[in-house]
Design a protein around this motif. Structure first.
Motif, short mmCIF file in Angstrom:
data_model
loop_
_atom_site.label_atom_id
_atom_site.label_comp_id
_atom_site.label_asym_id
_atom_site.label_seq_id
_atom_site.Cartn_x
_atom_site.Cartn_y
_atom_site.Cartn_z
N UNK A 127 6.08 23.53 4.17
CA UNK A 127 5.59 24.28 5.34
C UNK A 127 6.37 23.90 6.58
N UNK A 128 6.83 22.68 6.64
CA UNK A 128 7.65 22.28 7.78
C UNK A 128 9.01 22.98 7.76
N UNK A 129 9.55 23.15 6.56
CA UNK A 129 10.83 23.87 6.46
C UNK A 129 10.65 25.33 6.89
N UNK A 130 9.57 25.94 6.41
CA UNK A 130 9.28 27.33 6.82
C UNK A 130 9.10 27.43 8.34
N UNK A 131 8.44 26.44 8.90
CA UNK A 131 8.25 26.44 10.36
C UNK A 131 9.57 26.30 11.08
N UNK A 132 10.42 25.50 10.59
CA UNK A 132 11.74 25.34 11.21
C UNK A 132 12.55 26.63 11.11
N UNK A 133 12.47 27.30 9.97
CA UNK A 133 13.17 28.57 9.82
C UNK A 133 12.62 29.61 10.80
N UNK A 134 11.31 29.62 10.95
CA UNK A 134 10.70 30.55 11.90
C UNK A 134 11.14 30.24 13.32
N UNK A 135 11.16 29.02 13.68
CA UNK A 135 11.59 28.63 15.02
C UNK A 135 13.05 29.00 15.24
N UNK A 136 13.85 28.81 14.22
CA UNK A 136 15.27 29.13 14.36
C UNK A 136 15.48 30.64 14.53
N UNK A 137 14.81 31.43 13.72
CA UNK A 137 14.94 32.88 13.84
C UNK A 137 14.36 33.37 15.15
N UNK A 138 13.35 32.72 15.61
CA UNK A 138 12.75 33.11 16.88
C UNK A 138 13.70 32.82 18.03
N UNK A 139 14.32 31.64 18.00
CA UNK A 139 15.27 31.32 19.06
C UNK A 139 16.50 32.24 19.00
N UNK A 140 16.94 32.58 17.81
CA UNK A 140 18.08 33.50 17.68
C UNK A 140 17.73 34.90 18.20
N UNK A 141 16.51 35.33 17.85
CA UNK A 141 16.06 36.65 18.34
C UNK A 141 15.95 36.63 19.86
N UNK A 142 15.46 35.55 20.39
CA UNK A 142 15.35 35.45 21.86
C UNK A 142 16.73 35.44 22.51
N UNK A 143 17.62 34.71 21.91
CA UNK A 143 18.98 34.65 22.46
C UNK A 143 19.68 36.01 22.38
N UNK A 144 19.53 36.68 21.25
CA UNK A 144 20.17 37.99 21.09
C UNK A 144 19.59 39.02 22.06
#
Length: 610
Positions: A127-144
């Motif tokens: 679940x921590x890995x999934x959370x990290x993936x979500x945070x990463x995609x969220x930051x990428x989406x925010x940056x884009x």
């Protein structure tokens, strides 16, 4: 009530709690183990205690356990052994049913707990890995999105500027479109990862963790139930031995109730009864008249002196007792045949005190070298050293009868044993005769002959002891008068002579105590030294004595007395059981137990040796 629902966020605390539960279980195991060691130690100490007070074989203590009180104590010791055995049973059962079982269960519990928490940590990591993936995609989406917004603002700015060429405006427009496309792609990726994370998170908190925590809860409840069952077993192990321990205690009470004080008192009588009659009344002695006159007027003494020759050496008027002993030196005891046991049916003298062998040999070495009767000296030394006669004539009549009866019983048992062995050999020989292939019958002849000889020897031995026993039993009922009658008969049949000692002289039990040549050798030896002691002054009288029994002084150094006779005491008993007395000019030794002594220095009364 479920740990998976109620404690979904207490993973670390549950991990600590379950480890604490295992520590409690191990602590209980250690407690039970120490209890078993205490039980073993207690049982060992009880057994050592019982063994310490057990009577030693072939010792005086073993004879003491004839008494009921001692038998009860012995039963108590035996029950204490059984009592100790029950504590050993407690230790063994606790070890096998609790310690070993719980130790194995603890190992299984540790493995199970490790597996559950491993799965929980794995789910946490996922679940921590999934959370990290979500945070990463969220930051990428925010940056884009931010990049697309800046590109759109730059395009609008270029499009509004009239000085910018059309090519630059087109380039800015294309850049803005690319950024918008990237933002859309990031948005789609973020949305997908978010949905996936929400699904994983739902599974984690509502499926995986509850299942794991439920298993941990069940494991912990089994541990709690197991420790409770172990405590019940702990109590049951103790309860199982309580009936047996109660029986041990009941047996101790039963042994205590079996104590019979009357029976013990009777056993004391049987153990120490001598068979002698109590002494009669003491006659009044009139000390207003001279003691010598009393002695001369005594009809028994006069008749005794007229009817029996005196013991004298070489025809001298003065009887010489021990020619090798210097003046004023305490004489050694007379020969063995002169002891009270040499008088038929007479009372026994008390047990002689042992003197060091070196003291006897010192007296022997410092005396004159001409000693022809060394046999008498050797016999005297053997008696001093406590050598008991075969017929137990050194014991009082009652004790002697018991010893003889015991010996007869033992011989009869041995005879029966040998007869059984003879019968068995005879049967085996018959079998060999009927079936020669099983063995040679002649090979058993030697063994059969040997057994028959043993039986004959044992029968002769038994007859010898039975004769002594019959003599004692025939003498016991009327001990007082019968002893005196037999003493008179013995005196008439065996007159005292100095030059010849009867080879068949008998002790009270009929045993033979002297050889023919001893007194004749003493007579020859005494004549050599007679002149040397003629000039010695007689020892002064230190008191008087009264004869309680008739004594035949048939050996060198002894003097005959008649019951009721009064004589002078010239030397006290030195601890060897003999008192030196004088009648007119005749001196000699008599057993101390045969006379009642009145010393002049003891003004309070008489000192009687019985």
């Amino acid at each position: 009530m479920s740990w998976g629902i109620e404690l979904w966020d207490q993973f670390d605390n549950l991990e600590k709690h379950t480890q604490w539960g295992i520590d409690i279980l191990e602590k209980y195991i250690k407690f039970v183990k120490e209890r078993t060691e205490i039980e073993l130690s207690y049982a060992k100490q009880l057994r050592n205690l019982a063994k310490k007070y057990q009577p030693k074989k072939n010792s005086k203590e073993e004879e003491e356990y004839r008494y009921t009180a001692c038998k009860a104590f012995l039963s108590t010791l035996n029950e204490m052994n059984d009592y100790a055995g029950q504590h050993e049973v407690i230790s063994e059962n606790m070890t096998s049913h609790i310690t070993v079982e719980l130790a194995r269960y603890v190992q299984e519990l540790k493995q199970e707990r490790k597996s559950y928490f491993h799965d929980g940590r794995k789910a946490q990591q996922h679940i921590e890995i999934c959370w990290k993936q979500l945070e990463s995609s969220k930051r990428r989406f925010e940056r884009d999105c931010k990049e697309a917004d800046r590109a759109q603002q730059y395009f609008e700015k270029m499009d509004a500027d009239i000085n910018v060429t059309k090519a630059d405006v087109e380039k800015a427009r294309q850049q803005a479109q690319v950024r918008h496309q990237m933002a859309e792609d990031s948005r789609a990726d973020y949305s997908s990862i978010l949905q996936k994370f929400n699904h994983e998170q739902h599974e984690y908190y509502h499926t995986h963790i509850p299942n794991i925590f439920q298993k941990i809860q069940e494991m912990e409840e089994r541990r709690i139930l197991r420790i409770g069952e172990s405590m019940k077993t702990y109590a049951e192990v103790d309860r199982q031995v309580i009936p047996i321990i109660g029986k041990c205690l009941d047996e101790i009470v039963k042994a205590a109730e079996s104590i019979d004080q009357k029976n013990d008192s009777q056993l004391v009588i049987e153990a120490y009864k001598s068979g002698f009659e109590p002494p009669g009344d003491i006659e009044f002695e009139d000390y207003t008249q001279p003691i010598k006159r009393t002695v001369s007027d005594n009809s028994l003494s006069n008749s005794r002196g007229e009817g029996k020759p005196e013991l004298k050496f070489g025809g001298k008027s003065k009887g010489k007792l021990w020619p090798f002993i210097k003046k004023n030196k305490p004489p050694p005891p007379p020969p063995a045949s002169a002891l009270p046991t040499a008088v038929p049916n007479g009372p026994q003298s008390p047990k002689q005190q042992k003197e060091p062998l070196s003291h006897r040999f010192n007296e022997f070495m410092t005396s004159k070298p001409k000693i022809h009767c060394f046999r008498s000296l050797k016999r005297g030394l053997s008696l001093k050293l406590g050598a008991a006669p075969e017929d137990f004539s050194n014991l009082p009549p009652e004790q002697r009868r018991k010893k003889l009866q015991q010996k007869v019983d033992e011989l009869n048992k041995e005879i029966q044993k040998e007869m059984d062995q003879r019968d068995a050999i005879t049967k085996m020989k018959d079998v060999y005769l009927k079936n020669p292939q099983m063995g040679d019958p002649a090979s058993l002849d030697h063994k059969l002959t040997e057994v028959s000889q043993n039986i004959e020897k044992l029968r002769l031995e038994a007859q010898k002891f039975e004769a002594w026993l019959a003599e004692v039993e025939g003498r016991l009922p009327a001990r007082g008068d019968q002893a005196r009658r037999q003493s008179g008969m013995y005196e008439a049949q065996n007159p005292t002579t100095v030059n010849n000692c009867a080879q068949d002289r008998e002790s009270p039990d009929g045993s033979y105590t002297e050889e023919q040549s001893q007194e004749s050798e003493v007579k020859v030896l005494a004549t050599d030294f007679d002149d040397e002691f003629d000039d010695e002054e007689p020892l002064p009288a230190i008191g008087t004595c009264k004869a309680l029994y008739t004594f035949e002084g048939q050996n060198e150094g002894t003097i005959s007395v008649v019951e009721g006779e009064t004589l002078y005491v010239i030397e006290e008993d030195k601890g060897d059981g003999w008192t030196r007395i004088r009648r007119n000019e005749e001196e000699g030794y008599v057993p101390t137990s045969y006379v009642e002594v009145y010393l002049d220095k003891n003004a309070k009364g008489a000192k009687t040796y019985i």
